[in-house]
Scaffold this motif. Structure first.
Motif, mmCIF file in Angstrom:
data_model
loop_
_atom_site.group_PDB
_atom_site.id
_atom_site.type_symbol
_atom_site.label_atom_id
_atom_site.label_comp_id
_atom_site.label_asym_id
_atom_site.label_seq_id
_atom_site.Cartn_x
_atom_site.Cartn_y
_atom_site.Cartn_z
ATOM 1 N N VAL A 63 0.149 -1.214 0.086
ATOM 2 C CA VAL A 63 0.153 -0.107 0.072
ATOM 3 C C VAL A 63 0.783 1.104 0.011
ATOM 4 O O VAL A 63 0.068 1.788 -0.617
ATOM 5 C CB VAL A 63 -1.067 0.207 1.005
ATOM 6 C CG1 VAL A 63 -1.856 1.402 1.083
ATOM 7 C CG2 VAL A 63 -2.278 -0.970 1.210
ATOM 8 N N GLU A 66 1.919 1.663 -3.719
ATOM 9 C CA GLU A 66 0.870 2.242 -4.700
ATOM 10 C C GLU A 66 -0.161 3.376 -4.055
ATOM 11 O O GLU A 66 -0.477 4.013 -4.916
ATOM 12 C CB GLU A 66 -0.075 1.265 -4.263
ATOM 13 C CG GLU A 66 0.061 -0.224 -4.862
ATOM 14 C CD GLU A 66 -1.247 -1.004 -4.780
ATOM 15 O OE1 GLU A 66 -1.536 -1.028 -4.258
ATOM 16 O OE2 GLU A 66 -0.979 -2.218 -4.750
ATOM 17 N N HIS A 67 0.584 3.466 -2.294
ATOM 18 C CA HIS A 67 -0.182 4.993 -2.206
ATOM 19 C C HIS A 67 0.938 6.390 -1.900
ATOM 20 O O HIS A 67 1.143 6.431 -1.188
ATOM 21 C CB HIS A 67 -1.115 5.141 -1.737
ATOM 22 C CG HIS A 67 -2.435 4.064 -2.509
ATOM 23 N ND1 HIS A 67 -3.670 4.654 -3.061
ATOM 24 C CD2 HIS A 67 -2.407 2.645 -1.819
ATOM 25 C CE1 HIS A 67 -4.360 3.370 -3.111
ATOM 26 N NE2 HIS A 67 -3.623 2.133 -2.408
ATOM 27 N N ASP A 69 1.586 9.189 -2.479
ATOM 28 C CA ASP A 69 1.259 10.580 -1.928
ATOM 29 C C ASP A 69 0.923 10.621 -0.176
ATOM 30 O O ASP A 69 0.771 11.144 0.320
ATOM 31 C CB ASP A 69 0.660 11.136 -2.613
ATOM 32 C CG ASP A 69 1.179 11.386 -4.270
ATOM 33 O OD1 ASP A 69 2.942 11.451 -4.120
ATOM 34 O OD2 ASP A 69 0.881 11.744 -4.844
ATOM 35 N N GLU A 70 -0.337 9.387 -0.238
ATOM 36 C CA GLU A 70 -0.951 8.950 0.809
ATOM 37 C C GLU A 70 -0.374 9.272 2.297
ATOM 38 O O GLU A 70 -0.929 9.933 2.849
ATOM 39 C CB GLU A 70 -1.886 8.466 0.615
ATOM 40 C CG GLU A 70 -4.000 8.731 -0.238
ATOM 41 C CD GLU A 70 -3.089 8.829 -2.004
ATOM 42 O OE1 GLU A 70 -1.716 8.458 -2.357
ATOM 43 O OE2 GLU A 70 -3.781 7.767 -2.804
ATOM 44 N N ARG A 103 -7.899 10.854 7.157
ATOM 45 C CA ARG A 103 -6.968 10.291 6.237
ATOM 46 C C ARG A 103 -6.475 8.794 6.037
ATOM 47 O O ARG A 103 -6.360 8.232 4.798
ATOM 48 C CB ARG A 103 -6.037 10.805 5.611
ATOM 49 C CG ARG A 103 -5.436 12.567 5.831
ATOM 50 C CD ARG A 103 -5.039 13.282 5.347
ATOM 51 N NE ARG A 103 -4.789 14.528 4.763
ATOM 52 C CZ ARG A 103 -4.169 15.827 4.651
ATOM 53 N NH1 ARG A 103 -2.717 15.623 5.125
ATOM 54 N NH2 ARG A 103 -3.689 16.375 4.018
ATOM 55 N N LEU A 107 -7.644 5.753 3.829
ATOM 56 C CA LEU A 107 -6.642 5.111 2.581
ATOM 57 C C LEU A 107 -7.594 3.391 3.289
ATOM 58 O O LEU A 107 -7.293 2.229 1.974
ATOM 59 C CB LEU A 107 -5.485 5.218 3.491
ATOM 60 C CG LEU A 107 -4.365 4.512 2.500
ATOM 61 C CD1 LEU A 107 -4.432 5.123 1.649
ATOM 62 C CD2 LEU A 107 -2.901 5.158 2.942
ATOM 63 N N ALA A 110 -10.554 2.639 0.365
ATOM 64 C CA ALA A 110 -9.628 2.568 -0.484
ATOM 65 C C ALA A 110 -9.490 0.804 -0.909
ATOM 66 O O ALA A 110 -9.611 -0.051 -1.364
ATOM 67 C CB ALA A 110 -9.168 3.236 -1.071
ATOM 68 N N SER A 114 -11.531 -1.942 -2.409
ATOM 69 C CA SER A 114 -10.608 -3.028 -3.358
ATOM 70 C C SER A 114 -10.147 -4.565 -2.904
ATOM 71 O O SER A 114 -10.671 -5.458 -4.099
ATOM 72 C CB SER A 114 -9.168 -2.684 -3.744
ATOM 73 O OG SER A 114 -8.680 -3.478 -4.729
ATOM 74 N N ARG A 148 6.776 4.992 5.007
ATOM 75 C CA ARG A 148 7.216 5.560 3.579
ATOM 76 C C ARG A 148 8.260 4.695 2.966
ATOM 77 O O ARG A 148 8.307 3.987 1.558
ATOM 78 C CB ARG A 148 7.642 6.869 4.100
ATOM 79 C CG ARG A 148 6.870 7.749 4.569
ATOM 80 C CD ARG A 148 7.253 8.870 4.794
ATOM 81 N NE ARG A 148 6.986 9.875 3.279
ATOM 82 C CZ ARG A 148 7.391 10.768 3.202
ATOM 83 N NH1 ARG A 148 7.908 11.542 4.426
ATOM 84 N NH2 ARG A 148 7.594 11.322 1.973
#
Length: 343
Positions: A63, A66-67, A69-70, A103, A107, A110, A114, A148
């Motif tokens: 994750v 894939e994300h 920025d988040e 936030r 996430l 999402a 999925s 990160r």
């Protein structure tokens, strides 16, 4: 060792954590051989100690890739929260904490919608671990760096003043490689190769090392130790201690306020459920009253119909008896007529 070799090893480790979970061990061994072939015995030893991620940690690693920025936004939010905490800006803390929940929930939602990550289905337990880890990434800069980097071996939790892994053990957040000292040499100089001293995480070189690497390491950035009596005067030592106490109590206030906000949110949600439940009970009471009245009316009509049916049945029986008598009299009359005609 040439810089390119170090970069190649770091790239190999990134690829290691990005692979399917079942391929981790084989890919790790390949990275160890690569480091050994490049003459980096220390790097090879450290890579060899990397644990295969848990399912939750592997999902979170994917994750994070894939994300980015988040995840980066959550890390930045953590910096803002710490600044607001230092300034004792409670209104700002509450607003940022609300934003953190929004936030994080977005996430996690999402991923839930999925239903899978990297072809692997995601359970509700993994989603819970993900929520805890993202919260830890906001609350702790070292945890944010590891998340990160996408190099978790275990999901994380923020509890009180520290970070623990999903097994409840104190998490070790360390760099893959030792940092260099101001003099330009490795800070691990003098230690046996393969047993380098772990340090607090960097932004892009972070990895989770096994607890067996050292029993007395937390891996977090250690708080600045108060100077000794030989280095400073008592007044300065008191100031350092007071500043440390302020940091600890401010952090505690932050934790308690966050818990208070969570409890308030639970109370608000419960009140909404109660209000909807009371409205539904009132509606059902009204519906029950209406249906009871209809039932009573239908019951009364049924009783009337039954009484009418009984009366009609009695009348029918009497009429049938009278009809039988009439039929018999008619037959007798016809018989007498035939006899009279025969005379």
């Amino acid at each position: 060792m040439p810089a390119d070799d170090q970069f190649d090893l770091d790239t190999a480790v990134d690829a290691l954590y990005a692979r399917p979970l079942d391929e981790f061990i084989a890919a790790r061994d390949a990275a160890v051989r690569q480091a050994t072939d490049n003459g980096d015995r220390l790097g090879a030893a450290r890579v060899k100690r990397l644990r295969k991620p848990s399912v939750a940690a592997w999902v979170i690693n994917q994750v994070a890739r894939e994300h980015p920025d988040e995840i980066g936004a959550l890390a930045t939010l953590g910096d803002e929260l710490r600044a607001a905490t230092q300034d004792r800006d409670r209104a700002r803390i509450r607003a940022l904490d609300h934003l953190r929940r929004e936030r994080t929930d977005a996430l996690v939602r999402a991923v839930r919608e999925s239903g899978e990550v990297g072809g692997r289905s995601v359970s509700s337990a993994v989603l819970d671990r993900m929520t805890e880890t993202l919260t830890a990434a906001v609350m702790d800069p070292d945890a944010a760096a590891v998340v990160r980097a996408g190099r978790l071996s275990r999901a994380l939790q923020h509890v009180g003043f520290g970070i623990v892994d999903e097994e409840g053990e104190e998490a070790e957040l360390v760099e893959l490689r030792p940092a260099t000292s101001e003099a330009g040499g490795p800070e691990d100089a003098g230690e046996p190769e393969g047993e380098g001293r772990p340090r607090a995480t960097g932004r892009s070189k972070a990895a989770v090392a096994p607890k067996a690497a050292a029993s007395n390491r937390t891996g977090r950035s250690k708080p600045k130790e108060a100077p000794t009596a030989d280095e400073t005067d008592p007044a300065e030592a008191d100031l350092v201690a007071a500043e440390h106490a302020v940091e600890e109590t401010s952090a505690r206030v932050d934790v308690l306020e966050a818990r208070r906000d969570e409890i308030r949110e639970r109370l608000r949600a419960a009140d909404e459920v109660i209000e909807r439940g009371e409205d539904e009970v009132e509606r059902l009471d009204r519906e029950l009253e209406r249906l009871t009245a209809e039932r009573d009316a239908a019951s009364e009509a049924l009783d009337d119909a039954r009484e009418t049916a009984n009366e009609a049945r009695t009348d029918l029986e009497a009429l049938e008896d009278e009809l039988d008598d009439a039929v018999e009299r008619a037959a007798e009359a016809r018989r007498r007529r035939r006899e009279a005609r025969g005379r």
